[in-house]
Design a protein around this motif. Sequence first.
Motif, mmCIF file in Angstrom:
data_model
loop_
_atom_site.group_PDB
_atom_site.id
_atom_site.type_symbol
_atom_site.label_atom_id
_atom_site.label_comp_id
_atom_site.label_asym_id
_atom_site.label_seq_id
_atom_site.Cartn_x
_atom_site.Cartn_y
_atom_site.Cartn_z
ATOM 1 N N GLY A 26 0.805 -1.218 0.000
ATOM 2 C CA GLY A 26 0.000 0.000 0.000
ATOM 3 C C GLY A 26 0.833 1.261 0.000
ATOM 4 N N ASP A 27 0.285 2.329 0.522
ATOM 5 C CA ASP A 27 0.939 3.633 0.561
ATOM 6 C C ASP A 27 0.883 4.157 1.986
ATOM 7 O OD1 ASP A 27 1.961 6.150 0.223
ATOM 8 O OD2 ASP A 27 0.414 6.854 -1.160
ATOM 9 N N ALA A 28 2.020 4.173 2.659
ATOM 10 C CA ALA A 28 2.067 4.621 4.050
ATOM 11 C C ALA A 28 1.775 6.105 4.187
ATOM 12 C CB ALA A 28 3.432 4.303 4.660
ATOM 13 N N ASN A 29 1.903 6.846 3.099
ATOM 14 C CA ASN A 29 1.635 8.291 3.158
ATOM 15 C C ASN A 29 0.156 8.607 3.357
ATOM 16 O OD1 ASN A 29 4.355 9.011 2.777
ATOM 17 N ND2 ASN A 29 4.158 8.837 0.557
ATOM 18 N N THR A 30 -0.709 7.622 3.125
ATOM 19 C CA THR A 30 -2.148 7.855 3.281
ATOM 20 C C THR A 30 -2.663 7.436 4.660
ATOM 21 O OG1 THR A 30 -2.758 5.678 2.394
ATOM 22 C CG2 THR A 30 -2.459 7.471 0.807
ATOM 23 N N VAL A 31 -1.783 6.882 5.483
ATOM 24 C CA VAL A 31 -2.195 6.379 6.797
ATOM 25 C C VAL A 31 -2.532 7.537 7.736
ATOM 26 C CG1 VAL A 31 -1.431 5.085 8.831
ATOM 27 C CG2 VAL A 31 -0.817 4.292 6.548
ATOM 28 N N GLN A 32 -3.570 7.362 8.542
ATOM 29 C CA GLN A 32 -3.982 8.378 9.503
ATOM 30 C C GLN A 32 -4.104 7.771 10.894
ATOM 31 O OE1 GLN A 32 -7.503 10.483 8.239
ATOM 32 N NE2 GLN A 32 -6.732 10.809 6.163
ATOM 33 N N ILE A 33 -3.840 8.602 11.903
ATOM 34 C CA ILE A 33 -3.945 8.168 13.296
ATOM 35 C C ILE A 33 -5.387 7.730 13.592
ATOM 36 C CG2 ILE A 33 -3.775 8.925 15.715
ATOM 37 C CD1 ILE A 33 -1.581 10.856 14.807
ATOM 38 N N GLY A 34 -5.516 6.605 14.285
ATOM 39 C CA GLY A 34 -6.833 6.089 14.648
ATOM 40 C C GLY A 34 -7.373 5.046 13.701
ATOM 41 N N GLY A 73 -5.298 -3.653 16.186
ATOM 42 C CA GLY A 73 -5.355 -2.440 16.997
ATOM 43 C C GLY A 73 -5.592 -1.248 16.089
ATOM 44 N N ILE A 74 -4.928 -0.165 16.403
ATOM 45 C CA ILE A 74 -5.065 1.052 15.597
ATOM 46 C C ILE A 74 -3.689 1.650 15.325
ATOM 47 C CG2 ILE A 74 -7.348 1.598 16.530
ATOM 48 C CD1 ILE A 74 -5.922 3.743 18.285
ATOM 49 N N ILE A 75 -3.667 2.630 14.437
ATOM 50 C CA ILE A 75 -2.461 3.441 14.245
ATOM 51 C C ILE A 75 -2.428 4.452 15.397
ATOM 52 C CG2 ILE A 75 -1.240 5.034 12.738
ATOM 53 C CD1 ILE A 75 -1.474 2.184 11.644
ATOM 54 N N SER A 76 -1.436 4.337 16.274
ATOM 55 C CA SER A 76 -1.367 5.175 17.469
ATOM 56 C C SER A 76 -0.709 6.524 17.203
ATOM 57 C CB SER A 76 -0.604 4.450 18.581
ATOM 58 O OG SER A 76 -1.189 3.202 18.869
ATOM 59 N N ALA A 77 0.270 6.550 16.308
ATOM 60 C CA ALA A 77 0.982 7.796 16.004
ATOM 61 C C ALA A 77 1.779 7.608 14.722
ATOM 62 C CB ALA A 77 1.901 8.192 17.153
ATOM 63 N N LEU A 78 2.195 8.717 14.136
ATOM 64 C CA LEU A 78 2.993 8.706 12.909
ATOM 65 C C LEU A 78 4.270 9.518 13.103
ATOM 66 C CD1 LEU A 78 0.094 9.357 10.362
ATOM 67 C CD2 LEU A 78 1.193 7.155 10.835
ATOM 68 N N ASN A 79 5.234 9.273 12.221
ATOM 69 C CA ASN A 79 6.487 10.042 12.196
ATOM 70 C C ASN A 79 7.248 9.974 13.522
ATOM 71 O OD1 ASN A 79 5.755 10.983 9.561
ATOM 72 N ND2 ASN A 79 4.440 12.512 10.518
ATOM 73 N N ARG A 80 7.238 8.800 14.139
ATOM 74 C CA ARG A 80 7.968 8.626 15.392
ATOM 75 C C ARG A 80 9.465 8.427 15.114
ATOM 76 N NH1 ARG A 80 4.798 10.820 19.111
ATOM 77 N NH2 ARG A 80 3.289 9.397 20.071
ATOM 78 N N THR A 81 10.298 8.870 16.025
ATOM 79 C CA THR A 81 11.744 8.679 15.945
ATOM 80 C C THR A 81 12.213 7.973 17.205
ATOM 81 O OG1 THR A 81 12.056 10.681 14.609
ATOM 82 C CG2 THR A 81 13.987 9.812 15.758
ATOM 83 N N ILE A 82 12.996 6.896 17.041
ATOM 84 C CA ILE A 82 13.529 6.183 18.193
ATOM 85 C C ILE A 82 15.027 5.951 18.011
ATOM 86 C CG2 ILE A 82 11.359 5.050 18.788
ATOM 87 C CD1 ILE A 82 12.373 2.555 17.383
ATOM 88 N N LYS A 83 15.717 5.882 19.112
ATOM 89 C CA LYS A 83 17.161 5.658 19.107
ATOM 90 C C LYS A 83 17.439 4.167 19.126
ATOM 91 C CE LYS A 83 21.322 6.929 21.744
ATOM 92 N NZ LYS A 83 21.802 7.652 22.952
ATOM 93 N N ILE A 84 18.344 3.700 18.259
ATOM 94 C CA ILE A 84 18.660 2.275 18.180
ATOM 95 C C ILE A 84 20.176 2.072 18.129
ATOM 96 C CG2 ILE A 84 16.519 1.669 16.993
ATOM 97 C CD1 ILE A 84 18.236 1.517 14.400
ATOM 98 N N GLU A 85 20.588 0.838 18.420
ATOM 99 C CA GLU A 85 21.978 0.441 18.255
ATOM 100 C C GLU A 85 22.057 -0.499 17.059
ATOM 101 O OE1 GLU A 85 24.504 1.644 19.914
ATOM 102 O OE2 GLU A 85 23.222 2.864 21.225
ATOM 103 N N THR A 86 22.923 -0.189 16.109
ATOM 104 C CA THR A 86 23.094 -1.029 14.925
ATOM 105 C C THR A 86 24.508 -1.597 14.894
ATOM 106 O OG1 THR A 86 23.961 0.661 13.410
ATOM 107 C CG2 THR A 86 21.569 0.587 13.736
ATOM 108 N N GLU A 87 24.773 -2.413 13.881
ATOM 109 C CA GLU A 87 26.107 -2.967 13.701
ATOM 110 C C GLU A 87 27.132 -1.861 13.428
ATOM 111 O OE1 GLU A 87 25.400 -5.458 10.425
ATOM 112 O OE2 GLU A 87 24.304 -6.985 11.540
ATOM 113 N N GLU A 88 26.652 -0.713 13.010
ATOM 114 C CA GLU A 88 27.536 0.394 12.670
ATOM 115 C C GLU A 88 27.460 1.521 13.694
ATOM 116 O OE1 GLU A 88 27.064 1.542 8.589
ATOM 117 O OE2 GLU A 88 26.666 -0.499 7.959
ATOM 118 N N GLY A 89 26.902 1.235 14.876
ATOM 119 C CA GLY A 89 26.861 2.239 15.939
ATOM 120 C C GLY A 89 25.457 2.742 16.233
ATOM 121 N N THR A 90 25.398 3.768 17.093
ATOM 122 C CA THR A 90 24.114 4.356 17.489
ATOM 123 C C THR A 90 23.502 5.141 16.351
ATOM 124 O OG1 THR A 90 24.861 4.540 19.784
ATOM 125 C CG2 THR A 90 22.985 5.903 19.133
#
Length: 383
Positions: free
Chosen positions: A167-175, A196-213
């Motif tokens: 599909g197209d994630a750009n058309t997704v709406q909260i709720g 469930g539902i779409i709780s929020a969009l455009n979230r940013t989270i910090k992760i650890e990868t093989e190449e660092g934070t």
Amino acid sequence: MLSNKNSKKTILYILISTAVLSTLVIALLANLYRQPPKSTAPQINNNSGIPQPQLLSAGIESGMTIAEAVAKSSIPGVVGLSVLKLEGNSIFDGNTSEKWGVGSGVIAHPNGYIITNNHVAGGKSKRIIVNLSDGRNVDGTTVWSDPVLDLAVVKISLKGLPTIPLGDANTVQIGQPAVAIGNPLGLQLQRTVTSGIISALNRTIKIETEEGTNYMEDLIQTDASINPGNSGGPLLNSRGEVIGINTIKVTSAEAIGFAVPINVVIPIIDKLVKKGQFSEPYMGVFAYDKEVVPYIDKNVKIDSGIYISTVDKKSPAFKSGIKECCVIEEVDGHKINTMLQLRTYLYSKEPGDVINVTYCHEGKPVKVPVKLTVKGSSKLLTR
């Protein structure tokens, strides 16, 4: 004046005409009411054979919920992945070990292209076994992966496989309703469906990868249950379309899970199908959006665009004059506000293509052409 006899004929004619007209109008309205509404979702480029979104609601059986209908139509397109990985620093110093892990995947094309997570099938994968819904177990190979996006594509040598429309994630709406399918806690709970539902969009989270934070941007947040083993499975909308790839959950809280928007991987699948390989266009920058910048540098504030934190000194961007601390605002006239948007656009291009980048430097707008190259072995987390 009309005779009494003629008046009666005229009145009778009017009554009959009115009755016939009313019947036709009612029949027309009833027919329109029975017809399902036409899809308004953007159509995916189908030149490569990627499945087109379908209107699921028209096929819902009596008494079946949307979640049940989505699951019924989508489960055959969900696979289980058993992955043998090497853990450790080097095979030469003896500090490595082999470990099996499990995850999920989405069949995106009938010729065996499967989308999953990088942390499932990327990195030092020694063997990948794909478990299909019909019970077959097939060996697969990772043909593309990215630790920053936490996405990967696995290929198996089969054709005519069941798929799930992208599909197209750009058309997704909260709720809006959301359905997750995957293999939580291992393959003994294969293709578990949660909703469930779409709780929020455009979230940013910090992760650890093989190449660092690093930071994952533009994520879709949902309260549909996502557990270990669900990773790489689809997040679906009520139309049965994949809008995201489940990637991670917050372990310190309940009902907080995240999915990577599907749009970024669609051009990759398209090129793999058409050419058998994906040569990643390389620009040579890494940037953060306005939500992340304050965590990187409290003295920097932007209202739009993406703030460049790293530039490869050998890259096309650097050769075009783009430097660290500049803010990219547009590419080929398209507004760019997240790194994911930039990646998605670049993935639709080819090495050798020239893009026009508008950026802000010391308060002044600058527009320069940038000739893309092929991404090499640079350790920078750049695109």
